[in-house]
Every structure is written in structure tokens, then in C-alpha cells.
Design a protein around this motif. Structure first.
Motif, PDB file in Angstrom:
ATOM      1  N   ARG A 210     -37.598 -80.623  12.248  1.00  0.00           N
ATOM      2  CA  ARG A 210     -37.670 -82.019  11.791  1.00  0.00           C
ATOM      3  C   ARG A 210     -36.480 -82.367  10.900  1.00  0.00           C
ATOM      4  O   ARG A 210     -35.975 -83.497  10.936  1.00  0.00           O
ATOM      5  N   ARG A 211     -36.052 -81.405  10.103  1.00  0.00           N
ATOM      6  CA  ARG A 211     -34.871 -81.611   9.268  1.00  0.00           C
ATOM      7  C   ARG A 211     -33.644 -81.873  10.141  1.00  0.00           C
ATOM      8  O   ARG A 211     -32.814 -82.738   9.828  1.00  0.00           O
ATOM      9  N   CYS A 212     -33.525 -81.163  11.235  1.00  0.00           N
ATOM     10  CA  CYS A 212     -32.391 -81.325  12.146  1.00  0.00           C
ATOM     11  C   CYS A 212     -32.397 -82.724  12.761  1.00  0.00           C
ATOM     12  O   CYS A 212     -31.358 -83.401  12.823  1.00  0.00           O
ATOM     13  N   ILE A 213     -33.571 -83.173  13.202  1.00  0.00           N
ATOM     14  CA  ILE A 213     -33.667 -84.497  13.826  1.00  0.00           C
ATOM     15  C   ILE A 213     -33.443 -85.604  12.799  1.00  0.00           C
ATOM     16  O   ILE A 213     -32.757 -86.598  13.071  1.00  0.00           O
ATOM     17  N   ASN A 214     -33.990 -85.451  11.597  1.00  0.00           N
ATOM     18  CA  ASN A 214     -33.794 -86.459  10.557  1.00  0.00           C
ATOM     19  C   ASN A 214     -32.328 -86.542  10.126  1.00  0.00           C
ATOM     20  O   ASN A 214     -31.840 -87.627   9.801  1.00  0.00           O
ATOM     21  N   SER A 215     -31.659 -85.401  10.123  1.00  0.00           N
ATOM     22  CA  SER A 215     -30.239 -85.414   9.768  1.00  0.00           C
ATOM     23  C   SER A 215     -29.420 -86.169  10.799  1.00  0.00           C
ATOM     24  O   SER A 215     -28.426 -86.830  10.461  1.00  0.00           O
ATOM     25  N   LEU A 216     -29.833 -86.085  12.053  1.00  0.00           N
ATOM     26  CA  LEU A 216     -29.138 -86.856  13.092  1.00  0.00           C
ATOM     27  C   LEU A 216     -29.298 -88.349  12.845  1.00  0.00           C
ATOM     28  O   LEU A 216     -28.349 -89.116  12.984  1.00  0.00           O
ATOM     29  N   GLY A 217     -30.500 -88.765  12.442  1.00  0.00           N
ATOM     30  CA  GLY A 217     -30.723 -90.181  12.186  1.00  0.00           C
ATOM     31  C   GLY A 217     -29.934 -90.704  11.007  1.00  0.00           C
ATOM     32  O   GLY A 217     -29.522 -91.878  10.994  1.00  0.00           O
ATOM     33  N   SER A 218     -29.703 -89.854  10.008  1.00  0.00           N
ATOM     34  CA  SER A 218     -28.936 -90.278   8.837  1.00  0.00           C
ATOM     35  C   SER A 218     -27.437 -90.088   9.013  1.00  0.00           C
ATOM     36  O   SER A 218     -26.661 -90.409   8.101  1.00  0.00           O
ATOM     37  N   GLY A 219     -27.014 -89.543  10.148  1.00  0.00           N
ATOM     38  CA  GLY A 219     -25.596 -89.366  10.411  1.00  0.00           C
ATOM     39  C   GLY A 219     -24.997 -88.086   9.873  1.00  0.00           C
ATOM     40  O   GLY A 219     -23.786 -87.899   9.938  1.00  0.00           O
ATOM     41  N   ASP A 220     -25.825 -87.186   9.339  1.00  0.00           N
ATOM     42  CA  ASP A 220     -25.335 -85.925   8.787  1.00  0.00           C
ATOM     43  C   ASP A 220     -25.334 -84.878   9.899  1.00  0.00           C
ATOM     44  O   ASP A 220     -26.253 -84.062  10.022  1.00  0.00           O
ATOM     45  N   THR A 221     -24.301 -84.897  10.724  1.00  0.00           N
ATOM     46  CA  THR A 221     -24.243 -83.996  11.872  1.00  0.00           C
ATOM     47  C   THR A 221     -24.009 -82.552  11.449  1.00  0.00           C
ATOM     48  O   THR A 221     -24.424 -81.628  12.161  1.00  0.00           O
ATOM     49  N   ASP A 222     -23.344 -82.331  10.301  1.00  0.00           N
ATOM     50  CA  ASP A 222     -23.133 -80.956   9.846  1.00  0.00           C
ATOM     51  C   ASP A 222     -24.462 -80.272   9.541  1.00  0.00           C
ATOM     52  O   ASP A 222     -24.642 -79.084   9.829  1.00  0.00           O
ATOM     53  N   ALA A 223     -25.393 -81.011   8.934  1.00  0.00           N
ATOM     54  CA  ALA A 223     -26.714 -80.448   8.657  1.00  0.00           C
ATOM     55  C   ALA A 223     -27.448 -80.119   9.943  1.00  0.00           C
ATOM     56  O   ALA A 223     -28.215 -79.154   9.998  1.00  0.00           O
ATOM     57  N   CYS A 224     -27.237 -80.903  10.989  1.00  0.00           N
ATOM     58  CA  CYS A 224     -27.854 -80.601  12.287  1.00  0.00           C
ATOM     59  C   CYS A 224     -27.402 -79.239  12.791  1.00  0.00           C
ATOM     60  O   CYS A 224     -28.221 -78.426  13.238  1.00  0.00           O
ATOM     61  N   MET A 225     -26.108 -79.000  12.742  1.00  0.00           N
ATOM     62  CA  MET A 225     -25.564 -77.744  13.241  1.00  0.00           C
ATOM     63  C   MET A 225     -26.049 -76.557  12.412  1.00  0.00           C
ATOM     64  O   MET A 225     -26.448 -75.512  12.952  1.00  0.00           O
ATOM     65  N   GLU A 226     -26.022 -76.704  11.085  1.00  0.00           N
ATOM     66  CA  GLU A 226     -26.443 -75.605  10.222  1.00  0.00           C
ATOM     67  C   GLU A 226     -27.929 -75.290  10.393  1.00  0.00           C
ATOM     68  O   GLU A 226     -28.341 -74.126  10.420  1.00  0.00           O
ATOM     69  N   THR A 227     -28.738 -76.326  10.511  1.00  0.00           N
ATOM     70  CA  THR A 227     -30.168 -76.111  10.683  1.00  0.00           C
ATOM     71  C   THR A 227     -30.468 -75.456  12.023  1.00  0.00           C
ATOM     72  O   THR A 227     -31.347 -74.600  12.120  1.00  0.00           O
ATOM     73  N   CYS A 228     -29.752 -75.847  13.052  1.00  0.00           N
ATOM     74  CA  CYS A 228     -29.953 -75.233  14.367  1.00  0.00           C
ATOM     75  C   CYS A 228     -29.594 -73.748  14.333  1.00  0.00           C
ATOM     76  O   CYS A 228     -30.297 -72.920  14.927  1.00  0.00           O
ATOM     77  N   LYS A 229     -28.532 -73.394  13.621  1.00  0.00           N
ATOM     78  CA  LYS A 229     -28.162 -71.976  13.507  1.00  0.00           C
ATOM     79  C   LYS A 229     -29.251 -71.190  12.773  1.00  0.00           C
ATOM     80  O   LYS A 229     -29.583 -70.060  13.157  1.00  0.00           O
ATOM     81  N   ALA A 230     -29.804 -71.790  11.718  1.00  0.00           N
ATOM     82  CA  ALA A 230     -30.884 -71.113  10.992  1.00  0.00           C
ATOM     83  C   ALA A 230     -32.099 -70.917  11.881  1.00  0.00           C
ATOM     84  O   ALA A 230     -32.746 -69.854  11.850  1.00  0.00           O
ATOM     85  N   LEU A 231     -32.425 -71.911  12.684  1.00  0.00           N
ATOM     86  CA  LEU A 231     -33.553 -71.786  13.611  1.00  0.00           C
ATOM     87  C   LEU A 231     -33.311 -70.661  14.619  1.00  0.00           C
ATOM     88  O   LEU A 231     -34.234 -69.888  14.931  1.00  0.00           O
TER      89      LEU A 231
END
Length: 297
Positions: A210-231
Motif C-alpha cells: 500500500r505504501r508503494c501504491i500511495n507513493s505513486l499517487g503522490s508522485g514519489d517514484t523513488d519510494a515506489c522503487m525502494e519499497t518494491c525492493k524491500a518487498l
């Protein structure tokens, strides 16, 4: 003509009630069963109290998770939200888990595991999610959360000091001359089962998705990538476990796999569509094939 002419009684007459025999309260068997009844009643009452405490922990932990999801890079409210979440989690440790530890004191904790398991797993999910968000701003590339031993070290408690005696005028009596044995306070702890920790930590992956998807909505693409790696790191570690006979863990790993695929789909949209990924969203209509073997089926 009826076959039985004695009023329906085969023995030839109405049955006589036997006089009630007074129970001997001093009988060893009666005393033993009375003791067993009291023990079962106390165990049932303790179980119900722990269930109520666990329910309060579950509700508060869910609210804390919801609070942590309100972090938005556009509002710059991360520090404020993390501080509030940290205070509320510490309150759960100092109040709710202390009360459960008092109930489980000098008891077999595994007998009451089902009573506090939901609350403990939900708390571990909230606590580790808060730690993950705190580690996002650190300079270390590897994000880390507390293991079960570190969480166990936090849940150490000491008995409350007994009230000081007072004289006839209501003044406190000086107890400085008391013996060291009387002054020493007993310590106790809430037992963090490693199995419960593993199950609770597996639920963290759903919040990371959910953090990854919410980061996409807020435009924080770096958080998307980092969260996906953690997953992916979490999933790689969990599928290495031999859990064919652990049905609950196997079910959580299956759900974890869905979360990883959703996060990977979000990162794919970011890579392909770039800045337009937030407008397109992160739709996930494909389901993994049933014949895919990840090593735990």
C-alpha cells in the motif's frame, strides 16, 4: 386386555424415589473436583480478560497503521506522524502489554496464546512498519526492522512500588531501615513468541504494498522503487522457509506473493510511463498462474 396390568410398570408397581443422600464435603474426591472447578473458572476468566486486552491492542494498532499511511511527501508531515505513532506504540507497550504480562505472570503462556495472538501480530505489523518508515531517511541502503529479541527487550517490566505505610496522622513512615529483600521489586516480561513475530512480520508486506501504491499517487517514484525492493527481499526470505505444514504461514506467503506482484506492476508502470504513471494508476487485473512453483507449494 393390556399385557401389563400393573399400571405400565414392569416390576409390578410405581417406582419409589430414593431419598437424597447428603454429600460429604470432606470427601477427598469432592474436594479434588471442587479444586479442579475453581482452577478452570479462574483460567476461563483470565482468558476472557486477555482477549479483551488483545482486542484493544488490535484496534489501536490498526489505527496507528492508518495514521502511518497518512504520510504524504507533498504535505511534509512525516516527522509529525512518526512521532505521534511512536508515542502511541510506546503507550501500548507500557499499558496494554503490561496488563497482559501481569495476567500471564506465573502461567503457561502457550495455554493463552490464542487469546493474545491477534493483538500481538497486529502490534508487530504496526511497530515494524513505523521502524521501516523511520529508516527510509537513513543513509544506509539496507532498511532494517527490529527482530523478536529486540522487541522482547522492550517489553520488560518492574513491579509497582507498594504504597508506603502511614502513621495515625496520615504521614508516610520512613522505610529506609527496611531490609534489601523488602525493597527489591520483582521483574517480569511479556513473552514475544518467535512464531508470532514471523507471522506478524509477514503482514508488514501488505502495508509496504500500500505504501508503494500511495507513493505513486503522490508522485514519489523513488519510494515506489525502494519499497518494491524491500518487498522482494521479504518474499525471498520467506519462500526459503520450509513451511509445508505451517498452514497459516503458507497462507500469508501466498498473500505476500500477491503484494509483491502488485508492487512490481507499479514499478513497471513507473519505468514505462514515467511521470504519467500516477495518472494511469496501478491496476492489477492479472492473477498468477496456479501451476507456478515458488518452492513452497
Amino acid at each position: 386386555m393390556p399385557k401389563n396390568q400393573s399400571g405400565g410398570q414392569r416390576n409390578g408397581g410405581p417406582k419409589r424415589r430414593q431419598p437424597a443422600v447428603a454429600l460429604d464435603e470432606d470427601n477427598p474426591i469432592i474436594l479434588a473436583f471442587t479444586k479442579y472447578s475453581n482452577e478452570l473458572t479462574q483460567k476461563h476468566d483470565r482468558h476472557e480478560r486477555i482477549v479483551k486486552l488483545s482486542r484493544d491492542i488490535t484496534i489501536e494498532s490498526k489505527r496507528i497503521i492508518f495514521l502511518l499511511h497518512s504520510i504524504d511527501s507533498r504535505k511534509q508531515n512525516k516527522e509529525k506522524v512518526l512521532e505521534e505513532a511512536r508515542q502511541r506504540l510506546n503507550k501500548l507497550i507500557e499499558v496494554n502489554f503490561r496488563a497482559v504480562a501481569l495476567e500471564l505472570r506465573d502461567q503457561d503462556v502457550y495455554q493463552f496464546r490464542a487469546a493474545y495472538s491477534p493483538g500481538l501480530q497486529e502490534f508487530i505489523e504496526a511497530y515494524t512498519y513505523m521502524e521501516y518508515l523511520c529508516s527510509e531517511d537513513s543513509q544506509n541502503e539496507v532498511k532494517c526492522v527490529s527482530d523478536w529479541q529486540a522487541l522482547q527487550a522492550v517489553m520488560q517490566y518492574v513491579e509497582d512500588e507498594p504504597p508506603k505505610p502511614k502513621d495515625e496522622d496520615g504521614n508516610e513512615v520512613d522505610t529506609a531501615l527496611s531490609t534489601p529483600a523488602e525493597e527489591s521489586l520483582k521483574k517480569f516480561q511479556f513473552f514475544v513468541d518467535p512464531t508470532e513475530y514471523v507471522l506478524g512480520l509477514s503482514d508488514l508486506t501488505g502495508e509496504l504494498m500500500r505504501r508503494c501504491i500511495n507513493s505513486l499517487g503522490s508522485g514519489d517514484t523513488d519510494a515506489c522503487m525502494e519499497t518494491c525492493k524491500a518487498l522482494q527481499h521479504f518474499y525471498k526470505g520467506y519462500i526459503s522457509l520450509n513451511c509445508q505444514r505451517a498452514r497459516e504461514l503458507w497462507r500469508k506467503i501466498t498473500t505476500m506473493r500477491q503484494s509483491v506482484l502488485k508492487a512490481e506492476n507499479v514499478c513497471y508502470n513507473v519505468k514505462v510511463r514515467g511521470g504519467e504513471a500516477a495518472k494511469w494508476g496501478a491496476t492489477f487485473d492479472q492473477k498468477p498462474a496456479d501451476d507456478v512453483d515458488e518452492g513452497f507449494y
